[in-house]
Design a protein around this motif. Structure first.
Motif, PDB file in Angstrom:
ATOM      1  N   ASP A   1     -13.065  57.268 -21.793  1.00  0.00           N
ATOM      2  CA  ASP A   1     -14.518  57.093 -21.759  1.00  0.00           C
ATOM      3  C   ASP A   1     -15.155  57.237 -23.141  1.00  0.00           C
ATOM      4  O   ASP A   1     -16.271  56.744 -23.366  1.00  0.00           O
ATOM      5  N   GLN A   2     -14.462  57.899 -24.081  1.00  0.00           N
ATOM      6  CA  GLN A   2     -14.982  58.032 -25.448  1.00  0.00           C
ATOM      7  C   GLN A   2     -14.344  57.043 -26.414  1.00  0.00           C
ATOM      8  O   GLN A   2     -14.593  57.108 -27.615  1.00  0.00           O
ATOM      9  N   LYS A   3     -13.555  56.136 -25.902  1.00  0.00           N
ATOM     10  CA  LYS A   3     -12.839  55.200 -26.767  1.00  0.00           C
ATOM     11  C   LYS A   3     -13.275  53.749 -26.570  1.00  0.00           C
ATOM     12  O   LYS A   3     -12.759  52.858 -27.248  1.00  0.00           O
ATOM     13  N   ILE A   4     -14.204  53.491 -25.667  1.00  0.00           N
ATOM     14  CA  ILE A   4     -14.593  52.118 -25.358  1.00  0.00           C
ATOM     15  C   ILE A   4     -15.405  51.540 -26.516  1.00  0.00           C
ATOM     16  O   ILE A   4     -16.476  52.045 -26.859  1.00  0.00           O
ATOM     17  N   CYS A   5     -14.906  50.478 -27.134  1.00  0.00           N
ATOM     18  CA  CYS A   5     -15.641  49.833 -28.227  1.00  0.00           C
ATOM     19  C   CYS A   5     -16.400  48.606 -27.750  1.00  0.00           C
ATOM     20  O   CYS A   5     -17.395  48.214 -28.372  1.00  0.00           O
TER      21      CYS A   5
END
Length: 616
Positions: free
Chosen positions: A266-270
């Motif tokens: 959830d903190q890696k979606i670009c």
């Protein structure tokens, strides 16, 4: 407990996660072990996984071998006698060995032994080898979309027996209820560690919805990331799940959030790439993610609308194709005429309403066998003949449509970088369409004018998309040459310099004022000798990350572009140490896909196998 764990076959189905806890390999349930740990494991297997055979197959094979040996010994009713017969020849006397079977007089128990009974021995396979073969079998079935009934096919059983007589195929029920869940759970855990907690720096998501033939709704999600060690673009399907709730923006957004949390990305979606469906675009906006419209889907919309301009001709072509596909005599006549004209025997292609590429293929094939078609239509169905104007429209529209056909194929792959081509291909499409501006045929003029208008409407501001323009600049094949407007290059370059200037590398520390170094006694002359040189070097080395980022970017832009057919990720792998900050940012841009085709491929494969009969 160590002895039980070592010798009990139950531990082949569980993993010891921590003291007094065990994890089931089939359902991933954590069991708390008591003093009678083997009993706990046994009860779980019998209650939850009754189809799993707890006894090792190696022991079963030994028991079966012994039982078969006893039965063979009891059923053996023949004996063999060996006699030696001498044969006299010109070269001497040659002894010949012959065997004669003496049949036992025991009535009702006549059986014949063969040489195979004494030579071929089914040695039991080791347990590890059996597990390896079982796993490879389930992989073949899963990846090849084979039916579980394959293991019940007699010819397949004979084939496996010829390859390895000692291997016993698992049953259909064992495959579906034991082996498949076990492999699935292990694969999911491995992929979650790699994507969520492993090497993935940034993840691009493609998502789409699909309805099966049984009216069940599904949502598919694929994740794309670059492995920073191997520099290979990886694709992982993280979900293809039935979605029974209303397809509102809020529901879809919550569904995506839950799946991202489950995979710890959830903190890696670009970026999230999807088609132009309003509910999915709204869900992405609610979730706070960056959105990119599927390039292939947008092109499909443009070309499908353009085909309305030549619809009359396309309908006539469809009627001819449908006639030849329905009529066997017409097909034979077409093939016969092609042979008489010394042409390759090509068949007509039928288009599919949902894919404009198929319409292009239909028209292209139609034009290739033009002469044979004209002769065949004149003989079989003269009223279906096309006019000279229709043939001219086909000939002149195909070069125009081929531009978009090539672009669609170019961006639909998932194994190489594609987002950096988005802006470049838009530029090339517009340049190529301009070449047809002098057409004199009214229908073709209208087609060209329509494409110009649509390209400007749908892709006019594409160079202002921050994600796509950064991906283009960071691709050593394109850099600034992929843009139409130099002002967009300058704006993108300024943004990139600021971003990479804020990147702090793992081996960097905040700058501290340097303490004066006292010269070593006896070395004052040497120090003064190098003093001027050290001062010059110090002025050239950037004193802060912002300056270092600017130096990196300028040096990168001054390097020559590489060939278009080269792998940009391999180029970055070789220069990782030269441009550490740019490399770090590159991992968040070149992993973006230009289309949501990878997700749609999942539905295409599922549609071939999910039928009404199988779901009933």
């Amino acid at each position: 407990m160590a002895s039980k764990r070592k010798f009990s076959p139950l531990w082949n189905h569980f993993d010891s996660t921590e003291p007094k806890k065990a994890k089931c390999n089939y359902c991933s349930k954590i069991l708390t072990l008591s003093s009678s740990s083997i009993g706990t494991l046994s009860r779980h297997m019998k209650k939850v996984h009754p189809t799993v055979n707890i006894t090792p197959k190696r022991l079963e094979s030994i028991d079966e071998s012994e039982e078969n040996s006893n039965q063979n010994a009891q059923a053996a009713t023949t004996s063999s006698t060996i006699s030696v017969v001498t044969t006299t020849t010109s070269s001497g006397t040659i002894p010949t060995v012959t065997t004669a079977n003496i049949i036992s007089a025991t009535k009702g128990k006549v059986a014949a032994t063969t040489v195979k009974d004494y030579i071929v021995v089914k040695k039991p396979l080791p347990l590890i080898r059996t597990q390896q073969l079982d796993e490879q079998l389930i992989k073949m079935i899963a990846k090849g979309y084979h039916a579980f009934r394959l293991v019940e096919e007699k010819e397949f059983q004979k084939f496996v027996d010829m390859l390895n007589p000692s291997y016993k195929l698992p049953t259909r029920k064992t495959l579906s209820e034991s082996l498949l869940p076990k492999l699935y759970n292990r694969t999911i855990e491995s992929m979650k560690k790699e994507v969520g907690g492993g090497s993935a720096t940034a993840v691009c998501i493609t998502t789409d919805g699909w309805r099966s033939v049984t009216n069940d709704d599904y949502i598919g999600i694929t994740a794309h990331f670059i492995d920073p060690e191997t520099h290979i673009l990886r694709t992982v399907m993280i979900g293809c799940l039935q979605f029974n709730e209303s397809h509102t923006m809020i529901n879809i957004s919550e569904f995506l959030k839950e799946k991202f949390r489950e995979w710890c990305i959830d903190q890696k979606i670009c970026a999230i790439v999807s088609d132009n469906a309003s509910n999915i675009l709204g869900a992405v906006r609610i979730g706070g993610w960056r959105s990119i419209s599927c390039f292939a889907h947008t092109i499909n919309l443009v070309v499908k609308d353009s085909l309305e301009i030549i619809a009359d001709t396309v309908i006539k072509v469809k009627n001819v194709v449908e006639f030849f596909n329905r009529s066997l005599p017409a097909q034979r006549k077409l093939k016969e005429i092609q042979e008489q004209m010394h042409l390759a025997p090509l068949k007509l292609k039928q288009d599919v309403c949902t894919r404009w590429n198929s319409t292009y293929d239909m028209l292209n094939r139609f034009l290739k066998i033009k002469e044979a078609l004209i002769a065949s239509i004149a003989i079989m169905r003269a009223e279906l003949a096309l006019t000279p104007n229709d043939w001219m429209i086909i000939e002149k529209s195909l070069p125009i449509l081929s531009i978009f056909y090539e672009v669609s194929n170019e961006v639909s792959a998932e194994n190489y970088v594609s987002a950096s081509k988005y802006i470049v291909l838009c530029k090339l499409m517009y340049v190529q369409i301009q070449k047809f501006s002098n057409e004199t045929v009214e229908t073709i003029k209208g087609l060209v004018s329509f494409f110009k208008t649509e390209l400007m409407h749908r892709f006019g501001d594409i160079e202002k998309n921050m994600l796509l323009r950064e991906a283009t600049i960071l691709d050593p094949r394109f850099k600034k040459s992929g843009f139409r407007d130099i002002r967009n290059v300058e704006a993108a370059a300024a943004d990139l310099k600021l971003k990479i200037g804020r990147i702090v590398l793992s081996d960097e520390r905040p700058l501290q004022p340097a303490e004066p170094v006292e010269p070593t006694p006896g070395c004052s002359k040497v120090s003064s000798l190098w003093e001027q040189f050290d001062e010059e070097v110090a002025r050239q080395v950037p004193e802060n990350p912002v300056a270092a980022g600017i130096v990196e970017f300028d040096k990168y832009m001054n390097e020559p572009q590489i060939n278009r057919h080269c792998d940009p990720l391999l180029w970055w792998k070789e220069r990782k140490a030269i441009y550490p900050r740019l490399h770090s940012h590159m991992l968040k841009r070149l992993n973006i896909t230009a289309t949501s085709v990878p997700c749609e491929r999942v539905f295409s494969k599922a549609g071939l196998h999910l039928t009404i009969e199988e779901r009933a």
